[in-house]
Design a protein around this motif. Structure first.
Motif, PDB file in Angstrom:
ATOM      1  N   LEU A 107      -2.519  12.807  -3.560  1.00  0.00           N
ATOM      2  CA  LEU A 107      -2.438  11.351  -3.458  1.00  0.00           C
ATOM      3  C   LEU A 107      -2.809  10.854  -2.065  1.00  0.00           C
ATOM      4  O   LEU A 107      -3.268   9.715  -1.919  1.00  0.00           O
ATOM      5  CB  LEU A 107      -1.022  10.881  -3.817  1.00  0.00           C
ATOM      6  N   LYS A 129      -5.073   7.571  -1.956  1.00  0.00           N
ATOM      7  CA  LYS A 129      -4.590   6.341  -1.310  1.00  0.00           C
ATOM      8  C   LYS A 129      -5.480   5.978  -0.125  1.00  0.00           C
ATOM      9  O   LYS A 129      -5.848   4.808   0.063  1.00  0.00           O
ATOM     10  CB  LYS A 129      -3.144   6.537  -0.830  1.00  0.00           C
ATOM     11  N   TYR A 130      -5.807   6.990   0.661  1.00  0.00           N
ATOM     12  CA  TYR A 130      -6.591   6.753   1.875  1.00  0.00           C
ATOM     13  C   TYR A 130      -7.960   6.167   1.533  1.00  0.00           C
ATOM     14  O   TYR A 130      -8.401   5.191   2.144  1.00  0.00           O
ATOM     15  CB  TYR A 130      -6.741   8.072   2.633  1.00  0.00           C
ATOM     16  N   TYR A 174      -8.924   4.522  -1.130  1.00  0.00           N
ATOM     17  CA  TYR A 174      -8.835   3.150  -1.656  1.00  0.00           C
ATOM     18  C   TYR A 174      -8.593   2.142  -0.532  1.00  0.00           C
ATOM     19  O   TYR A 174      -9.286   1.122  -0.420  1.00  0.00           O
ATOM     20  CB  TYR A 174      -7.718   3.044  -2.699  1.00  0.00           C
ATOM     21  N   PHE A 175      -7.618   2.405   0.335  1.00  0.00           N
ATOM     22  CA  PHE A 175      -7.252   1.406   1.343  1.00  0.00           C
ATOM     23  C   PHE A 175      -8.197   1.406   2.550  1.00  0.00           C
ATOM     24  O   PHE A 175      -8.097   0.512   3.384  1.00  0.00           O
ATOM     25  CB  PHE A 175      -5.802   1.598   1.782  1.00  0.00           C
ATOM     26  N   ALA A 193      -0.985   3.748   4.081  1.00  0.00           N
ATOM     27  CA  ALA A 193      -0.865   3.894   2.632  1.00  0.00           C
ATOM     28  C   ALA A 193      -0.739   5.354   2.228  1.00  0.00           C
ATOM     29  O   ALA A 193       0.074   5.714   1.369  1.00  0.00           O
ATOM     30  CB  ALA A 193      -2.073   3.260   1.948  1.00  0.00           C
ATOM     31  N   ALA A 194      -1.534   6.210   2.861  1.00  0.00           N
ATOM     32  CA  ALA A 194      -1.557   7.623   2.496  1.00  0.00           C
ATOM     33  C   ALA A 194      -0.259   8.330   2.823  1.00  0.00           C
ATOM     34  O   ALA A 194       0.103   9.314   2.175  1.00  0.00           O
ATOM     35  CB  ALA A 194      -2.725   8.313   3.190  1.00  0.00           C
ATOM     36  N   ILE A 205       5.137   6.071  -4.999  1.00  0.00           N
ATOM     37  CA  ILE A 205       4.053   6.075  -5.971  1.00  0.00           C
ATOM     38  C   ILE A 205       4.324   4.993  -7.006  1.00  0.00           C
ATOM     39  O   ILE A 205       5.399   4.382  -7.029  1.00  0.00           O
ATOM     40  CB  ILE A 205       3.904   7.448  -6.665  1.00  0.00           C
ATOM     41  N   PHE A 254       5.090   1.632  -4.989  1.00  0.00           N
ATOM     42  CA  PHE A 254       4.041   1.740  -3.982  1.00  0.00           C
ATOM     43  C   PHE A 254       3.141   0.504  -4.007  1.00  0.00           C
ATOM     44  O   PHE A 254       2.834  -0.078  -2.954  1.00  0.00           O
ATOM     45  CB  PHE A 254       3.215   3.000  -4.225  1.00  0.00           C
ATOM     46  N   SER A 255       2.726   0.079  -5.186  1.00  0.00           N
ATOM     47  CA  SER A 255       1.848  -1.087  -5.304  1.00  0.00           C
ATOM     48  C   SER A 255       2.519  -2.337  -4.765  1.00  0.00           C
ATOM     49  O   SER A 255       1.883  -3.168  -4.101  1.00  0.00           O
ATOM     50  CB  SER A 255       1.436  -1.292  -6.761  1.00  0.00           C
ATOM     51  N   MET A 285       2.471  -2.167  -0.919  1.00  0.00           N
ATOM     52  CA  MET A 285       1.145  -2.321  -0.336  1.00  0.00           C
ATOM     53  C   MET A 285       0.534  -3.695  -0.624  1.00  0.00           C
ATOM     54  O   MET A 285      -0.350  -4.144   0.112  1.00  0.00           O
ATOM     55  CB  MET A 285       0.216  -1.214  -0.836  1.00  0.00           C
TER      56      MET A 285
END
Length: 611
Positions: free
Chosen positions: A76, A80-81, A83-84, A437-438, A443, A447-448, A451
């Motif tokens: 993950l 995550k990394y 995407y952000f 984020a990473a 999760i 997490f959403s 963020m």
């Protein structure tokens, strides 16, 4: 959360391709285990689950045990990394686009004396009075001081030379360029600990935060009294600290650029009565670009590549880059030179030999013992590679009902020093959106939700002066770092996180994310008290460390140390070690100024040997 700018999967695959082979193979195993493990619950592979099933299965594994959470976290992290760090996602959260670097060339003396082995004739020998292996806080200082005294100095650097022309501000690209193993150096023990190391001209000073502390007087007095190093008392070291701080132009961080997180931390610390204030840094005229750890775009941060190295080159020193040293030449008990591996334009390697009267090893606390162990040198005491300290660090995130504008602030500009005597030092350490984020250990929907409010997301941390010790052992491809935290240090880190949570809440935070397995969120003082009462294991925490020290420690007794107070090794004449590995105990503060002060002093004694 916004849609990324383009197809996600190809970008993730491209990201995996940039990782070191060891990490790629580990992630491949994670993906295979995830694919096959779903059979036990759903009688079909993970790739055939629908979205609801896949989410439930991932959440089940995440809560099942530390091994399964660690396995998923490693996967993950990249997802995550990626995407952000997407341009559209960053723009949505107010982050600036990648910068366009300036085109101007470095000064002529840099172009002429900073030479890659790609441009060096195969087999052409080199000769100098002093060879310095490494260009970080230790090596660059020794080279500059000796070159200014008129000595012929050759610096050998395993990495490349980077300057403002290469600093695009893209965290992913710069991490691959400026860090060893893409920043994924870890220790192994009762929990993995990330220990990022810089790689290039400037060493780790190229990517550190610029924080400048002198070694505390109590530490220097401890060395003088307990270890007999009376040459290093505060009074005797003061002139060297003065000299270093003058060259680095150390000054207090501007309150204008400390950022929203620091302002909230200051408010919380003030309310609780804790001593706090801006940090001293080697970054005059810093304008808060928030890129200290990814290549300073304005050269405001005076890492050695823009301070000591140019001064050395102005005095006719030379730097040979992409030249990893693998052999130290010893004749009749004296160091007489080195052998390195050069690289041709086609990527093939050739051997290069350089000879000198004195050889200085300044590869840092991880790679100095690795080099010496591979050469079978300097370990008659059995202490080489032992006594590793790292200043274990922990951080916590928090949400505030305001835009903290961390993209326009000094990443590490503010401190809480109220607990320094207890061995805890709090320093701001804001991270880029993708990194934040990473590393958040949430999760799914939680997490959403966090963020989605990333504009109000704060990140702050602390380090401890530990009693635990680790070791470095030379490996086939890279050194093995072993380090386990003892109970005393774990309890201190847990206490430190509780203090930080209270500071956050006193500063107005609505939620705190302590990054501790089994205790993902805090929303009140009652949660903090419950956290303090809980028993945790080392693997429940998410630790990092940025200050490896001590693996070739200094001392007067050859049976208990690797180098003398002069930095010359006990075992080999004319072989000196000048980097953080000689520091005999944790400093409790960022070590670069101490390493530089010791290097300034070491240069004086090397000059005496050469005279």
């Amino acid at each position: 959360l916004p849609e990324p700018s383009g197809p996600f999967l190809p970008r993730f695959v491209a990201f995996l391709a940039t990782l070191p082979a060891l990490h790629r193979n580990a992630l491949r195993s994670v993906l295979q285990a995830l694919e096959l493990g779903a059979f036990a619950r759903y009688l079909k592979p993970f790739s055939q689950l629908d979205d609801a099933q896949a989410s439930r299965y991932v959440e089940y594994l995440y809560e099942l045990s530390f091994p399964t959470q660690a396995m998923l976290s490693s996967l993950l992290f990249g997802l995550k990394y990626i995407y952000f760090e997407d341009p559209d996602v960053k723009t949505f959260f107010g982050y600036r686009p990648d910068r366009v670097p300036p085109l101007e060339q470095p000064p002529r003396y840099v172009r002429e004396l900073m030479i890659s082995t790609r441009d060096w004739p195969d087999g052409e020998p080199l000769e100098a009075q002093v060879i310095v292996i490494g260009t970080g806080a230790g090596g660059a200082v020794v080279a500059k001081e000796l070159a200014q005294r008129g000595h012929a100095v050759l610096m050998l650097e395993s990495g490349r030379y980077w300057d403002r022309r290469h600093f695009v501000g893209n965290h992913m690209k710069m991490t691959r360029k400026l860090y060893r193993d893409s920043g994924l150096t870890f220790s192994v023990g009762n929990t993995p600990i990330l220990i990022p190391l810089g790689h290039g001209v400037g060493g780790t000073t190229l990517v550190n935060s610029g924080t400048c502390y002198r070694a505390p007087d109590k530490v220097l007095w401890d060395w003088a009294t307990r270890l007999g190093l009376r040459e290093l008392t505060p009074e005797k070291m003061a002139p060297y600290f003065d000299r270093v701080e003058s060259i680095l132009q150390v000054e207090t961080a501007s309150m204008r650029y400390i950022g929203g997180t620091a302002r909230r931390i200051a408010a919380g610390a003030e309310k609780l009565g804790y001593k706090h204030g801006p940090l001293r840094r080697n970054a005059p005229e810093c304008d808060g670009q928030a890129l200290c750890c990814y290549g300073c775009p304005t050269d405001a941060k005076r890492s050695t590549n823009v301070s000591y190295i140019p001064l050395a080159l102005k005095n006719n020193a030379m730097v040979l880059t992409e030249a990893p040293v693998d052999k130290i030449l010893v004749e009749n008990g004296r160091a007489v030179g080195v052998e390195a591996l050069g690289v041709r334009e086609d990527g093939s390697r050739y051997r290069l030999q350089a000879r000198a009267e004195v050889v200085v090893v300044a590869c840092g606390s991880i790679y100095t013992p690795d080099l010496l162990q591979r050469n079978g040198l300097c370990n008659s005491s059995g202490e080489l590679g032992r006594n590793l300290t790292i200043h274990p660090a922990a951080n916590a995130f928090a949400l505030f009902d305001e835009d903290l504008e961390e993209n326009f602030a000094i990443p590490q500009g503010y401190a809480i020093e109220a607990f320094h005597d207890e061995g805890m030092l709090y320093e701001g350490a804001s991270t880029p959106l993708g990194v934040s984020a990473a590393t958040i250990n949430l999760i799914g929907a939680e997490f959403s939700a966090v963020m989605a409010n990333a504009r109000g997301l704060a990140n702050y941390g602390f380090m401890i002066s530990e009693t635990s010790r680790g070791s470095v052992v030379s490996g086939e491809k890279r050194p093995l770092i072993a380090y386990s935290l003892n109970r005393y240090d774990l309890d201190k880190l847990q206490r430190g996180l509780a203090i930080l949570a209270r500071v956050y809440f006193a500063g107005g935070a609505t939620r705190v994310i302590p990054n501790v397995r089994g205790f993902e969120l805090m929303e009140s003082e009652a949660d903090v008290r419950r956290f303090e009462e809980r028993h945790f294991n080392a693997w429940d925490f998410q630790f990092s460390a940025f200050h490896p020290l001590g693996t070739a420690r200094m001392g007067h007794h050859p049976s208990q140390s690797v180098v003398q107070h002069t930095h010359e090794t006990h075992d080999v004449k004319n072989l000196y070690i000048v980097d953080g590995s000689v520091i005999p105990s944790p400093l409790g503060v960022n070590p670069q100024v101490t390493i530089m002060a010791l290097a300034t002093r070491a240069a004086e004694m090397i000059a005496e040997r050469l005279s």
